[in-house]
Design an enzyme around this catalytic site. Sequence first.
Site, PDB file in Angstrom:
ATOM      1  CG  HIS A 126       7.701  -0.501  12.932  1.00 21.68           C
ATOM      2  ND1 HIS A 126       8.214   0.584  12.276  1.00 21.68           N
ATOM      3  CD2 HIS A 126       6.413  -0.195  13.164  1.00 21.68           C
ATOM      4  CE1 HIS A 126       7.294   1.511  12.134  1.00 21.68           C
ATOM      5  NE2 HIS A 126       6.195   1.058  12.670  1.00 21.68           N
ATOM      6  CG  PHE A 127       6.218  -2.067   8.574  1.00 16.55           C
ATOM      7  CD1 PHE A 127       4.909  -2.278   8.990  1.00 16.55           C
ATOM      8  CD2 PHE A 127       6.684  -0.767   8.511  1.00 16.55           C
ATOM      9  CE1 PHE A 127       4.090  -1.215   9.304  1.00 16.55           C
ATOM     10  CE2 PHE A 127       5.881   0.300   8.838  1.00 16.55           C
ATOM     11  CZ  PHE A 127       4.579   0.084   9.231  1.00 16.55           C
TER      12      PHE A 127
END
Length: 148
Positions: free
Chosen positions: A46-47
């Site tokens: 993430h991310f």
Amino acid sequence: MTSKEIITLLPYSKPFLFVDDIESINEDGVRGSFTFDPELDFYKGHFKNNPITPGVILTETMAQIGLVSLGIFLLSAKEEDFNGQVAMTSTNVEFLRPVFPGEKVSVVSEKIYFRFNKLKCKITMQNLAGDKVCYGELAGMFIKNANG
């Protein structure tokens, strides 16, 4: 009840404990902090190549410091032991800026009401620069175990 005792009574453990310190607490609110370890597993996805802390984790951090810790303190003031569960009943959070791996945040909570074991608070999270990261209102119920 001391801050360390409250943290010990929280119904969480690592890697899902998002409270490092409770700096102050009274019947009207609480102030605490947490530093997001860059090795936390959710940062891996993430991310990609630019990890940030998910909003749901920021909300959970606000809840653990600003709602659950305060609720345990308030129950102890009523001479009731907390030995049950906490059920989130409502959230309304606005997100203003990202929190990156390694960042420390401060959470400040103000009690709106506490009755019938339901607690509702106005909660704000800031980074070390004093910038508001997110804010909102959270509420939860403190439910006793069937045997307690």
